[in-house]
Each structure stands twice: as C-alpha cells, then as structure tokens.
Design an enzyme around this catalytic site. Structure first.
Site, PDB file in Angstrom:
ATOM      1  N   CYS A   1      -8.681 -37.286  34.665  1.00 32.80           N
ATOM      2  CA  CYS A   1     -10.081 -37.007  34.353  1.00 32.80           C
ATOM      3  C   CYS A   1     -10.770 -36.464  35.604  1.00 32.80           C
ATOM      4  O   CYS A   1     -10.688 -37.067  36.665  1.00 32.80           O
ATOM      5  CB  CYS A   1     -10.744 -38.310  33.900  1.00 32.80           C
ATOM      6  SG  CYS A   1     -12.519 -38.188  33.668  1.00 32.80           S
TER       7      CYS A   1
ATOM      8  N   CYS B   1     -13.545 -39.126  36.803  1.00 30.20           N
ATOM      9  CA  CYS B   1     -13.243 -40.443  37.386  1.00 30.20           C
ATOM     10  C   CYS B   1     -11.822 -40.579  37.914  1.00 30.20           C
ATOM     11  O   CYS B   1     -11.503 -41.574  38.554  1.00 30.20           O
ATOM     12  CB  CYS B   1     -13.518 -41.556  36.371  1.00 30.20           C
ATOM     13  SG  CYS B   1     -12.254 -41.681  35.083  1.00 30.20           S
TER      14      CYS B   1
ATOM     15  N   CYS C   1     -14.467 -43.635  31.745  1.00 29.92           N
ATOM     16  CA  CYS C   1     -15.847 -43.282  32.125  1.00 29.92           C
ATOM     17  C   CYS C   1     -16.634 -42.655  30.980  1.00 29.92           C
ATOM     18  O   CYS C   1     -17.795 -42.316  31.153  1.00 29.92           O
ATOM     19  CB  CYS C   1     -15.848 -42.354  33.339  1.00 29.92           C
ATOM     20  SG  CYS C   1     -15.267 -40.674  32.996  1.00 29.92           S
TER      21      CYS C   1
ATOM     22  N   CYS D   1      -7.364 -30.810  22.039  1.00 32.03           N
ATOM     23  CA  CYS D   1      -7.852 -29.537  22.564  1.00 32.03           C
ATOM     24  C   CYS D   1      -8.862 -29.875  23.657  1.00 32.03           C
ATOM     25  O   CYS D   1      -9.975 -30.316  23.370  1.00 32.03           O
ATOM     26  CB  CYS D   1      -8.503 -28.780  21.398  1.00 32.03           C
ATOM     27  SG  CYS D   1      -9.157 -27.198  21.843  1.00 32.03           S
TER      28      CYS D   1
ATOM     29  N   CYS E   1     -12.858 -39.764  27.778  1.00 34.99           N
ATOM     30  CA  CYS E   1     -12.106 -40.560  28.752  1.00 34.99           C
ATOM     31  C   CYS E   1     -12.471 -42.029  28.526  1.00 34.99           C
ATOM     32  O   CYS E   1     -13.643 -42.384  28.516  1.00 34.99           O
ATOM     33  CB  CYS E   1     -12.486 -40.130  30.164  1.00 34.99           C
ATOM     34  SG  CYS E   1     -11.831 -41.234  31.443  1.00 34.99           S
TER      35      CYS E   1
HETATM   36 ZN   LIG Z   1     -12.998 -40.370  33.248  1.00 37.55          ZN
END
Ligand SMILES: [Zn+2]
Length: 147
Positions: A57, A60, A109, A131, A106
């Site tokens: 991510c 984060c 976060c 996607c 995610c």
């Molecule tokens: Zn994240």
C-alpha cells in the site's frame, strides 16, 4: 447515493487526519487513496509490470498483492486475481456513478485501492479481477532484499 456506514468493517489500524495524509501523499496519490479517484487507464506505472516482487500500500506500506497473483487483463490497470493474504484488503459495496461495484480498500489504513470484478471469464484460479490503481501501490522487487 447515500448509504449507511458499514459497521461490519473494523476500524483501520492506521488512522490519520486528512491533513496528515496530505503531508504523506502527493496530490495525485491523495486523490486516489483518500478520495477514491481512479487514475486514467494505461497511464499507471505498474499496468504491464512483470517484475517479481510484492506490492504494498502506498499510503501505509502494508503488503497487499504479489507479482505471482498479477495477470494480464488488458484493462489498463494492474490486475490481480487474489490478494496476498485474505485479510490484506477489505471489500465494500460501492454504488456510486449509478453502478454496483465492489470497492477494494487496504485493511490496514482503509485507503482506496480500486475495485474487484468477478465472473468475467479470465483464465485465472479465481475468475476475479482486482483492478487496482498503480498509484495506490508500490512495488518492492524481490531479490533486492535478503529474505
Ligand atoms: Zn494501507
């Protein structure tokens, strides 16, 4: 367009104010990750990337997808058939833009990553297409760090 808050989704481990996110992310990253914008197709840096590694991510740093789960969907965005771990992402219904879609967040976060589509007939083990916006990810190529 309004929908009830989804109380089944646990609170993110990382919670920052909009100002704090803005100081971590550039305006393009902020628009996608925190405001659920979508990058233009075929513009993202990872659309056709085949480099082996782990995608984390960009907000984060949590591990989200692996290159072994990435496939060539020709849709203009990086596509994965499965997350690296089943609890790495959260799915949430998204009825914006007059369509029913499933948003991918995610888990760590709650930043917006993209959408997941199912049953499109891709020859992958799951027949799902996560996607994902390139700008929501960062690739850590394997081999660069001792594991
Ligand atoms: Zn994240």
């Amino acid at each position: 367009m309004s929908s009830e808050a989804d109380t089944s989704v646990p609170a993110p481990r990382i919670q920052l104010s909009p100002q704090e996110w803005r100081s971590k992310l550039n305006p393009e990253e902020y628009a996608v990750l925190r405001e659920a914008a979508t990058e233009r197709p075929f513009t993202g840096e990872y659309t056709d990337t085949r480099t082996e590694g782990v995608y984390v991510c960009r907000a984060c740093g949590a591990e989200l997808f692996r290159s072994t789960e990435k496939f060539d969907s020709h849709c203009g965005w990086p596509s994965f058939f499965d997350p690296a771990a089943s609890d790495a992402v959260i799915l949430r219904s998204d009825d914006s833009l007059g369509m029913h879609r499933v948003e991918v967040l995610c888990a760590n976060c709650h930043s917006h990553l993209g959408h997941v589509f199912e049953g499109e007939g891709y020859h992958t083990p799951t027949d799902k297409r996560y996607c994902i916006n390139s700008i929501a990810l960062r690739l850590h190529p394997s081999g660069s760090a001792a594991e």
